[in-house]
Design an enzyme around this catalytic site. Sequence first.
Site, PDB file in Angstrom:
ATOM      1  N   ARG A 313       0.798  -1.225   0.000  1.00  0.00           N
ATOM      2  CA  ARG A 313       0.000   0.000   0.000  1.00  0.00           C
ATOM      3  C   ARG A 313       0.838   1.286   0.000  1.00  0.00           C
ATOM      4  O   ARG A 313       0.518   2.224  -0.731  1.00  0.00           O
ATOM      5  CB  ARG A 313      -1.009  -0.001   1.153  1.00  0.00           C
ATOM      6  N   CYS A 343      14.653  -4.701  -4.328  1.00  0.00           N
ATOM      7  CA  CYS A 343      15.455  -3.831  -5.204  1.00  0.00           C
ATOM      8  C   CYS A 343      14.575  -2.868  -5.990  1.00  0.00           C
ATOM      9  O   CYS A 343      14.450  -2.983  -7.217  1.00  0.00           O
ATOM     10  CB  CYS A 343      16.269  -4.683  -6.149  1.00  0.00           C
TER      11      CYS A 343
HETATM   12  N1  LLP Z   1     -17.487  -4.144  -3.038  1.00  0.00           N
HETATM   13  C1  LLP Z   1     -16.836  -3.969  -4.206  1.00  0.00           C
HETATM   14  C2  LLP Z   1     -17.547  -4.248  -5.456  1.00  0.00           C
HETATM   15  C3  LLP Z   1     -15.497  -3.535  -4.218  1.00  0.00           C
HETATM   16  O1  LLP Z   1     -14.873  -3.345  -5.367  1.00  0.00           O
HETATM   17  C4  LLP Z   1     -14.837  -3.278  -2.986  1.00  0.00           C
HETATM   18  C5  LLP Z   1     -13.443  -2.827  -2.948  1.00  0.00           C
HETATM   19  C6  LLP Z   1     -15.544  -3.500  -1.782  1.00  0.00           C
HETATM   20  C7  LLP Z   1     -16.871  -3.907  -1.855  1.00  0.00           C
HETATM   21  C8  LLP Z   1     -14.938  -3.271  -0.425  1.00  0.00           C
HETATM   22  O2  LLP Z   1     -14.596  -1.949  -0.223  1.00  0.00           O
HETATM   23  P1  LLP Z   1     -14.044  -1.454   1.197  1.00  0.00           P
HETATM   24  O3  LLP Z   1     -15.154  -1.543   2.180  1.00  0.00           O
HETATM   25  O4  LLP Z   1     -12.898  -2.336   1.577  1.00  0.00           O
HETATM   26  O5  LLP Z   1     -13.620  -0.069   0.931  1.00  0.00           O
HETATM   27  N2  LLP Z   1      -6.423  -2.148  -2.504  1.00  0.00           N
HETATM   28  C9  LLP Z   1      -7.010  -0.882  -2.158  1.00  0.00           C
HETATM   29  C10 LLP Z   1      -8.499  -0.977  -1.970  1.00  0.00           C
HETATM   30  C11 LLP Z   1      -9.235  -1.481  -3.197  1.00  0.00           C
HETATM   31  C12 LLP Z   1     -10.718  -1.623  -2.988  1.00  0.00           C
HETATM   32  C13 LLP Z   1     -11.352  -2.338  -4.128  1.00  0.00           C
HETATM   33  N3  LLP Z   1     -12.759  -2.609  -4.010  1.00  0.00           N
HETATM   34  C14 LLP Z   1      -6.325  -0.353  -0.910  1.00  0.00           C
HETATM   35  O6  LLP Z   1      -5.414  -1.020  -0.399  1.00  0.00           O
HETATM   36  O7  LLP Z   1      -6.634   0.742  -0.438  1.00  0.00           O
END
Ligand code: LLP
Length: 413
Positions: A313, A343
Amino acid sequence: MNPFEYREGVLYCEDVELLKVAEQAGTPCYVYSSAAVLERYRTYDEGLAGAPHRVHYAVKANGNLALLRLLAQAGAGFDIVSGGELYRVLQAGGKPGDVVFSGVGKTRDEIEYALNEGIHSFNCESEAEIGLISALAVRLGKTAAVALRVNPDVDPATHPYISTGLKENKFGIDIAEVEDVYQRAASLPGVRLTGVSCHIGSQLLDAAPLVEAARKLLALVDRLRGRGIAITELDLGGGLGVPYEPGNARPDVAAFLSGIKDLVAGKDLFLMFEPGRSIVAEAGALLARVLYRKRNGDKEFIIVDASMTDLIRPALYEAHHQILPLRQSKFGSVTADIVGPVCESGDFLAENREVANVLPGDMVAAMTAGAYGFVMASNYNARPRPCEVLVDGAEWHVVRRRESLADLVRGEE
Ligand code: LLP
């Protein structure tokens, strides 16, 4: 609750001293608090009490089997985005009937797998996808419940990489066109149009855009019902954020849910949410050992054994994760980059950060790492992925062992 706290200068997760975990399980190592995960889940579940609902935990945030089992036992449903996530949910004892399948590029194999397992519904993102689901369902002699994921064109005011609800994003179907898509899909065999869904982005610290999206979707539900399409379910996605930096605001989940309940009162809709981060992020930390200290020019570096391969992240989003020593330092603080062995100049856990003046052999923790941590880990630089530990009161267990060197070459010839 914050499951992580100092007691007499040493950091605990619930009643477990993290130095012991780091020594016995080794580093890098993810640690999760089961009490914190359950508490966050209950905030949603209890916040929706009185309204027919189900909270679908977004597996992509952290798909560890022990954690999924914990949530399944607490009554959670699951939001998945791949056949792999469905497999994880089923392995963990989750019920297929409590699963919604989201995602912009579901494959034929994944759709068939989900139909055969009997999942609750599909959140569809294009007309072509609904056509494929219809054809496969007919062939298998099934009827698929379908919600269309609507792109409501609401600005979530979050990082562009995790913003999904604007017109220019690849996600969902434009709200201006979606009624016609529903109308055409209504005549397809093998599908039942049951829901309207959206997910506008992640790490929202202000819930106002989510409320705006909900209003737009409710108006859409009325228009669809007016056309004779009997919508019974409203899925508002996930997206509520967590404070990564101490002192940052935290969205009030209970107040947000109570506002949504008021909006849907009397509308005869089953409410669904797909939270990921807000359930697991603050329940987890990544433990690392300090390997070396060095200075290049004016810059001070703390080199640790965790890297972007364990927690990407900071490198990917310039995300902030607080770095805490597992034993509070007697030697004050220092401004340094906390970097890993990989690296790449982008391999840092923190840049230009005032942190405890830790020395080689000391242990540190990258906090708020329970969401999008391990799940985004890679084997770059042929680094085995870390182990994962689940804490429950004074007990802790390794719930995923550290990868071995043999794991790194498995499947290669
Ligand atoms: N539903 C759908 C269709 C989604 O695409 C996502 C997250 C969620 C629910 C859950 O969202 P949350 O409650 O966790 O915000 N890798 C990124 C975050 C990517 C989120 C993608 N979709 C990070 O590390 O910040």
